[in-house]
Design a protein around this motif. Structure first.
Motif, PDB file in Angstrom:
ATOM      1  N   GLU A   2     -26.436  35.321  44.852  1.00  0.00           N
ATOM      2  CA  GLU A   2     -27.076  36.549  45.316  1.00  0.00           C
ATOM      3  C   GLU A   2     -27.882  36.275  46.582  1.00  0.00           C
ATOM      4  N   GLU A   4     -28.624  38.830  48.984  1.00  0.00           N
ATOM      5  CA  GLU A   4     -29.388  40.021  49.370  1.00  0.00           C
ATOM      6  C   GLU A   4     -30.798  40.018  48.781  1.00  0.00           C
ATOM      7  N   ARG A   7     -33.561  38.929  51.284  1.00  0.00           N
ATOM      8  CA  ARG A   7     -33.650  39.610  52.578  1.00  0.00           C
ATOM      9  C   ARG A   7     -35.099  39.817  53.052  1.00  0.00           C
ATOM     10  N   GLU A  25     -34.793  41.628  62.075  1.00  0.00           N
ATOM     11  CA  GLU A  25     -33.736  42.277  61.278  1.00  0.00           C
ATOM     12  C   GLU A  25     -32.355  41.806  61.706  1.00  0.00           C
ATOM     13  N   GLN A  29     -29.667  39.510  59.414  1.00  0.00           N
ATOM     14  CA  GLN A  29     -28.254  39.883  59.257  1.00  0.00           C
ATOM     15  C   GLN A  29     -27.356  38.709  59.657  1.00  0.00           C
ATOM     16  N   LEU A  32     -27.537  36.035  56.883  1.00  0.00           N
ATOM     17  CA  LEU A  32     -26.725  36.359  55.717  1.00  0.00           C
ATOM     18  C   LEU A  32     -25.232  36.225  56.013  1.00  0.00           C
ATOM     19  N   TRP A  36     -22.861  33.661  54.086  1.00  0.00           N
ATOM     20  CA  TRP A  36     -21.654  34.138  53.408  1.00  0.00           C
ATOM     21  C   TRP A  36     -20.428  33.346  53.859  1.00  0.00           C
TER      22      TRP A  36
END
Length: 131
Positions: A2, A4, A7, A25, A29, A32, A36
């Motif tokens: 997980e 998210e 964040r 921000e 992004q 992440l 991923w």
């Protein structure tokens, strides 16, 4: 895994490093996305997911800050305007004087200073010596 859930912590981390909420921000992004794409290389025996994400976020912020230093004048981001410091005008000098200004001394030339043939001692500001 997980990602998210981290964040908000990553946003705070990136904001502290960049000083800009919008950049933070964007960098979260990016973090992440990098995580991923590298999720198969993550080894839980080496670090927790949180530590791993913080490391990726730090590297993303450092890369972004390094790019800013090389391109300080991107379109839309002008450097802050600086106001030049005001300097007091230099003290008036007369013919035949060797001025040595003294801090806090103000001098007003006397009437004899205006005449071309006046002796330098009558014309020089205090603290000056005739040539």
């Amino acid at each position: 895994m997980e990602l998210e859930a981290h964040r908000s912590e990553l946003t705070v981390r990136c904001h502290r490093m960049t000083g800009s909420f919008q950049d933070a921000e964007d960098l979260v992004q990016e973090t992440l996305l990098r995580a991923w794409n590298a999720r198969y290389r993550y080894d839980p025996t080496r670090a927790s997911v949180r530590t791993w994400l913080y490391r990726i976020a730090t590297n993303a912020c450092l890369t972004a800050l390094d790019g800013r230093a090389r391109h300080p004048c991107r379109p839309g981001s002008a450097p802050p305007a600086t106001t030049p410091a005001r300097r007091s005008p230099p003290p008036p000098t007369c013919r035949g004087c060797n001025p040595s200004p003294t801090a806090g001394t103000t001098w007003t030339p006397g009437p004899s200073c205006a005449s071309p043939g006046s002796p330098p001692s009558n014309c020089c500001p205090p603290g000056s010596a005739p040539c």
